[in-house]
Structure formats: C-alpha cells, structure tokens
Design a protein around this motif. Structure first.
Motif, PDB file in Angstrom:
ATOM      1  N   LEU A 307       0.866  -1.183   0.000  1.00 51.48           N
ATOM      2  CA  LEU A 307       0.000   0.000   0.000  1.00 51.48           C
ATOM      3  C   LEU A 307       0.897   1.226   0.000  1.00 51.48           C
ATOM      4  O   LEU A 307       1.719   1.396   0.905  1.00 51.48           O
ATOM      5  CB  LEU A 307      -0.900  -0.021   1.243  1.00 51.48           C
ATOM      6  N   ARG A 308       0.727   2.022  -1.018  1.00 49.67           N
ATOM      7  CA  ARG A 308       1.625   3.165  -1.188  1.00 49.67           C
ATOM      8  C   ARG A 308       0.822   4.451  -1.100  1.00 49.67           C
ATOM      9  O   ARG A 308      -0.243   4.574  -1.714  1.00 49.67           O
ATOM     10  CB  ARG A 308       2.281   3.046  -2.567  1.00 49.67           C
ATOM     11  N   ILE A 309       1.350   5.376  -0.306  1.00 51.92           N
ATOM     12  CA  ILE A 309       0.752   6.711  -0.274  1.00 51.92           C
ATOM     13  C   ILE A 309       1.364   7.479  -1.439  1.00 51.92           C
ATOM     14  O   ILE A 309       2.580   7.661  -1.511  1.00 51.92           O
ATOM     15  CB  ILE A 309       1.036   7.408   1.068  1.00 51.92           C
ATOM     16  N   CYS A 310       0.520   7.879  -2.365  1.00 48.36           N
ATOM     17  CA  CYS A 310       1.023   8.464  -3.614  1.00 48.36           C
ATOM     18  C   CYS A 310       1.421   9.922  -3.418  1.00 48.36           C
ATOM     19  O   CYS A 310       0.914  10.604  -2.522  1.00 48.36           O
ATOM     20  CB  CYS A 310      -0.038   8.339  -4.705  1.00 48.36           C
ATOM     21  N   PRO A 311       2.314  10.391  -4.279  1.00 50.00           N
ATOM     22  CA  PRO A 311       2.757  11.783  -4.147  1.00 50.00           C
ATOM     23  C   PRO A 311       1.670  12.757  -4.561  1.00 50.00           C
ATOM     24  O   PRO A 311       0.796  12.427  -5.363  1.00 50.00           O
ATOM     25  CB  PRO A 311       3.930  11.864  -5.131  1.00 50.00           C
ATOM     26  N   VAL A 312       1.726  13.948  -3.984  1.00 51.50           N
ATOM     27  CA  VAL A 312       0.876  15.043  -4.447  1.00 51.50           C
ATOM     28  C   VAL A 312       1.814  16.159  -4.892  1.00 51.50           C
ATOM     29  O   VAL A 312       2.964  16.228  -4.454  1.00 51.50           O
ATOM     30  CB  VAL A 312      -0.063  15.567  -3.330  1.00 51.50           C
ATOM     31  N   SER A 313       1.338  17.004  -5.764  1.00 47.35           N
ATOM     32  CA  SER A 313       2.210  18.055  -6.276  1.00 47.35           C
ATOM     33  C   SER A 313       1.582  19.426  -6.068  1.00 47.35           C
ATOM     34  O   SER A 313       0.416  19.647  -6.418  1.00 47.35           O
ATOM     35  CB  SER A 313       2.468  17.827  -7.765  1.00 47.35           C
ATOM     36  N   ALA A 314       2.386  20.327  -5.526  1.00 45.73           N
ATOM     37  CA  ALA A 314       1.918  21.698  -5.304  1.00 45.73           C
ATOM     38  C   ALA A 314       1.727  22.406  -6.642  1.00 45.73           C
ATOM     39  O   ALA A 314       1.083  23.451  -6.718  1.00 45.73           O
ATOM     40  CB  ALA A 314       2.931  22.453  -4.449  1.00 45.73           C
ATOM     41  N   MET A 315       2.312  21.860  -7.703  1.00 40.13           N
ATOM     42  CA  MET A 315       2.229  22.533  -9.000  1.00 40.13           C
ATOM     43  C   MET A 315       0.981  22.160  -9.794  1.00 40.13           C
ATOM     44  O   MET A 315       0.713  22.733 -10.835  1.00 40.13           O
ATOM     45  CB  MET A 315       3.472  22.188  -9.831  1.00 40.13           C
ATOM     46  N   SER A 316       0.267  21.161  -9.302  1.00 37.47           N
ATOM     47  CA  SER A 316      -0.908  20.705 -10.056  1.00 37.47           C
ATOM     48  C   SER A 316      -2.037  21.727  -9.971  1.00 37.47           C
ATOM     49  O   SER A 316      -2.128  22.496  -9.017  1.00 37.47           O
ATOM     50  CB  SER A 316      -1.386  19.374  -9.482  1.00 37.47           C
ATOM     51  N   ASP A 317      -2.906  21.693 -10.978  1.00 37.02           N
ATOM     52  CA  ASP A 317      -4.103  22.537 -10.939  1.00 37.02           C
ATOM     53  C   ASP A 317      -5.164  21.917 -10.026  1.00 37.02           C
ATOM     54  O   ASP A 317      -6.175  22.531  -9.737  1.00 37.02           O
ATOM     55  CB  ASP A 317      -4.670  22.706 -12.359  1.00 37.02           C
ATOM     56  N   ILE A 318      -4.916  20.665  -9.597  1.00 38.63           N
ATOM     57  CA  ILE A 318      -5.908  19.994  -8.741  1.00 38.63           C
ATOM     58  C   ILE A 318      -5.522  20.196  -7.277  1.00 38.63           C
ATOM     59  O   ILE A 318      -4.354  20.080  -6.908  1.00 38.63           O
ATOM     60  CB  ILE A 318      -5.968  18.480  -9.060  1.00 38.63           C
ATOM     61  N   ASP A 319      -6.514  20.476  -6.481  1.00 43.16           N
ATOM     62  CA  ASP A 319      -6.364  20.662  -5.054  1.00 43.16           C
ATOM     63  C   ASP A 319      -5.658  19.452  -4.419  1.00 43.16           C
ATOM     64  O   ASP A 319      -5.945  18.307  -4.797  1.00 43.16           O
ATOM     65  CB  ASP A 319      -7.801  20.770  -4.512  1.00 43.16           C
ATOM     66  N   ILE A 320      -4.770  19.681  -3.457  1.00 42.32           N
ATOM     67  CA  ILE A 320      -4.009  18.572  -2.841  1.00 42.32           C
ATOM     68  C   ILE A 320      -4.948  17.528  -2.230  1.00 42.32           C
ATOM     69  O   ILE A 320      -4.739  16.329  -2.359  1.00 42.32           O
ATOM     70  CB  ILE A 320      -3.022  19.117  -1.790  1.00 42.32           C
ATOM     71  N   ALA A 321      -6.006  17.994  -1.580  1.00 47.06           N
ATOM     72  CA  ALA A 321      -6.945  17.058  -0.930  1.00 47.06           C
ATOM     73  C   ALA A 321      -7.587  16.136  -1.959  1.00 47.06           C
ATOM     74  O   ALA A 321      -7.974  15.011  -1.639  1.00 47.06           O
ATOM     75  CB  ALA A 321      -8.011  17.827  -0.168  1.00 47.06           C
ATOM     76  N   ARG A 322      -7.721  16.606  -3.182  1.00 45.28           N
ATOM     77  CA  ARG A 322      -8.306  15.771  -4.236  1.00 45.28           C
ATOM     78  C   ARG A 322      -7.256  14.906  -4.939  1.00 45.28           C
ATOM     79  O   ARG A 322      -7.581  13.839  -5.470  1.00 45.28           O
ATOM     80  CB  ARG A 322      -9.018  16.634  -5.283  1.00 45.28           C
TER      81      ARG A 322
END
Ligand code: GLU
Ligand code: MG
Length: 438
Positions: A307-322
């Motif tokens: 089970l891997r917690i996937c990365p989130v990116s501050a540069m994305s147009d999508i909200d981190i919570a999403r």
C-alpha cells in the motif's frame, strides 16, 4: 438484399477475470434490459483455461444476466479498425435477487458497507500494465520515444477508443519491461471504477489487434523478466462529494477513516490475496525487488509497498486534498476488478469498524531484514503461492462474513480447477499458457 445486424454482447467479468457473455440483436436492447439473458450457474466455474472446475450446480439451474445500460460500449470505426459493442451487467437469481456469486453485485454490497460504516463513497482508478506478445522490441526501449514512435498509432487509437467509451485517458507509455506498456485513466466512483477496468482491458485487446499485435496482461510472462501489475488507486469522498482522504494533521496525512481503512487492508491482506492476485503465476511477480509488492507494508511514495501513499504536487491545478490517494500494488489482471475492489473495501471497512490506525511506513529494503525484526513491526511476507493464499482465504472467518458461505466454498473450487490444469506443466509452458489467455 440482406443487411448484417448489430449485436450487443452482454457480459459479466467472472471469477477467472474473463469477460464472458452472450450476444443479442442491438434492436432488442430495451427488452434485454428487463429480461436479461440466461446464464448457467456452472459458467462461474469455467476457468481461464476453459476447463470446468468442480461445480456444486452441475447441469442444473439458471441465473439471469441483466445488462446495465450505462456501461454499454459501442465503438464502430473503420478508421480505428474497431467494431465493438458490449455491455456489462449483474447476475440475478430467476426470482430477481442479486446472485451471491455475481462479482459486480458483491462489489455493490461492499460499497454499501462503506457507506454504512463511514458515510463515504470510494473513488478508484485501475492502472494497467501489459505487453505485446512476441513483439521483440529488444533492449534500449524503456520509456523510450524511439520505442513509442512505432506504436504511436496503437496508443492514439487506444486514447480515442477510451474517450469514446467514457474512460478519461490519463497517460500512456512504453513501460520499462520488454514489449511492455502502461496506461492510466482518471478515477471513477464506486462500481464504475471496476467497470472501467473491465472495459479498458477489452479496448487494449481490440486496439492491439487492430494494429497487428496481441496484448497480454499476464502478471508474469517471463519469470526472469518484468511483471505486469494492476495498481489500484483509491480515495474517498463524503456525502457532499468533498474529498475525505487527506488531513494535513493526520498520520501520514490521512484522515482517520483513510488511516483505519489502510490499516484494515494491511491487517487482512493475506486473507484476500487469492482475490487480488488470483493466478498461479501471480506469485512469481510478488517477490522483492520487482517494484511490485512482497510484504504487508505501507510505504510513502515507495514502489515496493503493498500500500503506497502516492505523491501530491503543489504545481498541479488539482487541489491537494483531491490529488491525495492510496495505491494497492499487489494486484494483477487475472482477477475480476469487481472482486478486487470488493476485497479491498471489505478489509478497509473492517479496519474502520475495528478502529485501527495505519501502521508506520517502512523506508528500507524489507527483504534484507531478519525475520524477528519484521515480526516485531507486524510485517510479514505476502503469501508466496496461490495454494497458500487460498488456504488462508478459506480459513478466514472475516472473509466468510464479508463474502458469504457460498462464495467462500465455490471460489476455491474454481481456483483449484485452474491449479490442476497447470499442475503438470513445465514452468515455461505454464507461463506461456497464462500469457495466451490473459
Ligand atoms: N511492473 C511493476 C509491477 O509488476 C510496476 C512498475 C511500476 O510501474 O512502478 O507492479
Ligand atoms: Mg508501471
């Protein structure tokens, strides 16, 4: 003059992970949405090799496959070389009850449990790897534009086919392995996520064929080579559709529900592996250093974690919570996606009901740790064979509660039939046999 007539193929994705069904004139669709098509209960014991495993039903009985109109895929394009028309559905008893062995209905039951215990809906996306059989692309092709170029037509047709079928394409690449590709798509809610996995597999077969290739999703074509994984990404939304997986204050930035759900999966993973990685060759892939998964561990951005917690990116147009999502990596495409998702949801719900908290994430190469060190941290190897996974599955009271007595009795019979079919084969022949049917 005689005109040819359009046919819709109504399908279930069964215990073997095969998409099977029957066709009828497209003009009869309205009628068939009510009447369905007849289905013999023993069909559920047709293994991936078409040998029929021992069946409690014999030649007796009938079930009804009712198509779900929203899943219909109609793709007819001379330009893309495609002529597809199929629809997925649910199996019912003749008096109109969902059948206890219908994979899609089993998933619906699991998703209702999630709603009951946490008032959450599941969002998921299946990430698929596959290979072209015997394409002989050779070395120097990992992620290479040079190797993608001659397959651009395939990739672009696949993107078009996915979009036309209601799947949102995300990425496609020449993967690392020999003749291997990976395709990802946007997540969907609940049952649709599994429907999309079923549809995607069929589109890959069809589009590959239109380009003169034969695709295989077998977990391991060459025991010395790279495996084909199915990585199941998931997250939650609440009753208002708001993201409910991410909490910057929570352990590993998970909400309490997500943390408990993850803990439930990792606690019960051995009991459900026979559903998640359900073939004899699945277990060659689930060994250390293959970037698949080999232990019941949680990892932060670790590609060897179950089970891997996937990365989130501050540069994305999508909200981190999403963006925030978890990825289950110890799965493959020999399974019905409905049963895979149902297994994860039931184990996760158990974690929620039992008030579990996600374990600490591992950060080292677990294959180098001595047994005692693993045990002290509650870590263990995943089952190392289908036989072992089935034994644990059949002995689990949890699985019995989640899936029901009938399922827990019949499913292992199916899998034993499959194991018997390959029992006398050389490893080489067995891997080839799986590559041909998946
Ligand atoms: N091929 C690897 C597997 O069997 C996954 C590689 C990756 O995409 O991280 O799961
Ligand atoms: Mg990959």
């Amino acid at each position: 003059m005689i005109n040819s007539e359009d046919i819709v193929y109504a399908c279930t994705c069964d215990f073997a992970g095969k998409t099977r069904g029957k066709g009828f004139p497209a003009a009869d669709m309205e009628k068939r949405l009510k009447r369905g098509i007849g289905w013999a209960p023993t069909n559920t014991q047709i293994t991936c090799f078409d040998a029929i495993a021992p069946s409690p039903f014999g030649a007796l009985g009938d079930r009804v496959l009712i198509p779900d109109a929203g899943t219909r895929v109609t793709l007819r394009s001379q330009e893309l070389g495609l002529s597809e028309d199929f629809v997925l559905g649910d199996l019912y008893t003749t008096d109109g009850q969902p059948w206890a062995l219908c994979p899609r209905s089993i998933l619906k039951t699991a998703l209702e449990r999630l709603r009951r215990v946490a008032d959450l809906s599941l969002i998921a996306s299946f990430e698929h790897e596959f290979q072209f059989r015997g394409a002989g692309m050779g070395r120097g092709t990992a992620y290479a534009l040079q190797a993608f170029r001659p397959n651009r037509v395939f990739a672009e047709r696949l993107m078009g086919a996915m979009r036309a079928a209601g799947l949102e394409p995300d990425t496609i690449m020449k993967e690392y392995g020999a003749d291997q590709f990976e395709v990802t798509m946007d997540p969907a809610r609940g049952v649709s996520a599994a429907d999309h996995s079923v549809i995607l597999r069929q589109l890959v077969y069809a589009v590959a064929e239109s380009c003169g290739h034969a695709a295989t999703f077998t977990p391991l074509q060459d025991p010395a080579g790279i495996g084909n994984g199915v990585h199941i990404h998931f997250s939650f939304v609440d009753e208002n559709g708001a993201p409910a997986t991410y909490d910057p204050q929570g352990k590993h930035r998970m909400t309490a529900y997500a943390s408990a759900f993850a803990a439930g999966i990792l606690r019960h993973v051995d009991e459900i592996m026979a559903l998640l990685a359900p073939s004899v060759v699945s277990y060659g892939r689930l060994t250390p250093h293959r970037w698949s998964a080999a232990f019941n561990n949680l990892g932060v951005q670790d590609r060897e974690a179950t089970l891997r917690i996937c990365p989130v990116s501050a540069m994305s147009d999508i909200d981190i919570a999403r963006q925030f999502n978890l990825e289950f990596r110890a799965a493959d495409a020999c399974a019905s996606p409905y049963l895979q998702l149902a297994a994860l949801v039931h184990a996760g719900c158990q974690g929620i009901e039992d008030g579990l908290v996600a374990p600490d994430a591992t950060e080292e190469d677990l294959a180098t740790l001595p047994q005692e060190a693993l045990e002290a941290r509650g870590l263990r190897r995943l089952p190392s064979s289908l036989a072992q996974a089935l034994e644990i599955f059949a002995a689990s009271d949890h699985v019995r509660n989640w899936f029901g007595e009938e399922f827990v009795t019949v499913y292992p019979l199916h899998k034993k039939g499959e194991m018997d079919f390959v029992a006398e084969m050389s490893p080489e022949d067995m891997h080839r046999a799986y590559a041909l049917v998946y």
